[in-house]
Motif scaffolding. Sequence first.
Motif, PDB file in Angstrom:
ATOM      1  N   ASP A   8     -23.509 -26.581 -33.730  1.00 12.78           N
ATOM      2  CA  ASP A   8     -24.292 -25.785 -32.780  1.00 12.78           C
ATOM      3  C   ASP A   8     -25.658 -26.454 -32.583  1.00 12.78           C
ATOM      4  O   ASP A   8     -26.701 -25.939 -32.978  1.00 12.78           O
ATOM      5  CB  ASP A   8     -24.442 -24.360 -33.299  1.00 12.78           C
ATOM      6  N   ASP A  10     -27.514 -30.132 -30.163  1.00 11.92           N
ATOM      7  CA  ASP A  10     -27.351 -31.035 -29.024  1.00 11.92           C
ATOM      8  C   ASP A  10     -26.695 -32.336 -29.442  1.00 11.92           C
ATOM      9  O   ASP A  10     -26.952 -32.868 -30.529  1.00 11.92           O
ATOM     10  CB  ASP A  10     -28.706 -31.330 -28.386  1.00 11.92           C
ATOM     11  N   THR A 171     -29.728 -25.095 -25.529  1.00 16.07           N
ATOM     12  CA  THR A 171     -29.528 -24.572 -26.882  1.00 16.07           C
ATOM     13  C   THR A 171     -30.827 -24.153 -27.548  1.00 16.07           C
ATOM     14  O   THR A 171     -30.938 -23.060 -28.111  1.00 16.07           O
ATOM     15  CB  THR A 171     -28.821 -25.620 -27.764  1.00 16.07           C
ATOM     16  N   ARG A 177     -27.318 -16.807 -29.239  1.00 17.00           N
ATOM     17  CA  ARG A 177     -26.081 -17.587 -29.238  1.00 17.00           C
ATOM     18  C   ARG A 177     -25.014 -16.915 -28.378  1.00 17.00           C
ATOM     19  O   ARG A 177     -24.284 -17.578 -27.632  1.00 17.00           O
ATOM     20  CB  ARG A 177     -25.581 -17.772 -30.674  1.00 17.00           C
ATOM     21  N   HIS A 180     -25.799 -17.412 -24.727  1.00 20.56           N
ATOM     22  CA  HIS A 180     -25.521 -18.805 -24.402  1.00 20.56           C
ATOM     23  C   HIS A 180     -24.027 -18.993 -24.130  1.00 20.56           C
ATOM     24  O   HIS A 180     -23.629 -19.638 -23.140  1.00 20.56           O
ATOM     25  CB  HIS A 180     -25.975 -19.688 -25.572  1.00 20.56           C
ATOM     26  N   ASN A 200     -24.450 -28.889 -25.925  1.00 24.81           N
ATOM     27  CA  ASN A 200     -24.109 -28.223 -27.176  1.00 24.81           C
ATOM     28  C   ASN A 200     -22.711 -28.644 -27.634  1.00 24.81           C
ATOM     29  O   ASN A 200     -21.708 -28.373 -26.960  1.00 24.81           O
ATOM     30  CB  ASN A 200     -24.163 -26.703 -26.996  1.00 24.81           C
TER      31      ASN A 200
END
Length: 391
Positions: A8, A10, A171, A177, A180, A200
């Motif tokens: 979780d 980049d 992110t 979360r 997202h 992500n």
Amino acid sequence: MIITSLLDTDLYKFTMMQVVLHHFPGAQVEYRFKCRNENIDLTPYVDEIRAEIAALCRLRFQEAELEYLRSLRFIKSDFVDFLELFHLNEKYISVTPSPTHQGEIDISVKGPWLHTIMFEVPVLAIVNEVYFRATQRAPDYEEGRTRLREKIALIADDPALGGCNIADYGTRRRFSRSWHAEVILAMKDTMGTHFAGTSNVMFAMQHDLTPLGTMAHEYLQACQALGPRLRDSQTFAFEMWAREYRGDLGITLSDVYGMDAFLRDYDMFFCKLFDGARHDSGDPFEWGERLIQHYRDNRVDPAGKVLVFSDGLDFDKVAALYMRFKDRARVAFGVGTNLTNDLGYTPLQVVMKMVRCNGQPVAKLSDTPSKNMCDDEAYLAYLRQVFEIKG
């Protein structure tokens, strides 16, 4: 628990980490956190942030996650073997109320670059989610969904934007979360080919999306301390990247020393070697015009090169940039906060920047001065002198 997977984060954290493992395994670094918003008091959340970081440090890569990383063409087997043993260590990070600035918190990361590079993105996501779940206990998700539908329609419903593709880069500053995930699924379900993928890695794996990213500012900043001499640190960074990836992951970052210094170093060799460059500060229209002209001056057809825009974009700006450059170069867009934290609340402008490497200051001098983060004025002056940066 906010972060449930070490994926979780980049993609460019993995691509840079692989370079660190292979070329700079002994580098020691320091990162510092900064919230750029005024009148935001984060001190009530210090204990909760610490608890979430402790949970983050208990995570390990799962076998399915390692196999996914191994499937990426640019990830090497020995790096995945290293990740199988990797975890984040609490001893390298501290979170305290600021002793000098009321309402602010100090987050400091110090230790081996190889073992600290993965802190930045999940820690920023933790700070955001802790803050927003405390201050927005009944989030207006319907407002967020309405805004998201309008953005998607702006691009998907306009035939003139038929080739306009947008990636999720959100992110680190996301509302949460779960939000997202909802944003990504909505884009995948309704945008078709307009949705290019996500930075992500966890969501890319879960939803069969293209993971996107190459290098970040910290990589070029660290090379100020790791290269043969300061003036050559930018070219050294590009050359080491090319040595690692042999033509893959060919998007450079252009604003560590400003566009003038970038273009001085980005000579015909690099123009031909790399696929394109990413804009992350300053006027994007001026940047695009200058880069296209630079390619022409170096006898390179800009139509085959990629201009990646990623600085504080909203969808209106995406559309305007696409219309300006679509017939002269390949264009790509990474949208962050405006995608993953647009429910009607003021987003946190939080960053965590590398400030030292191997005991010496490092910094960036971007085309947006407010993005610079270094408290060593003598070093900043020296950096400006070496790279012929005015101001």
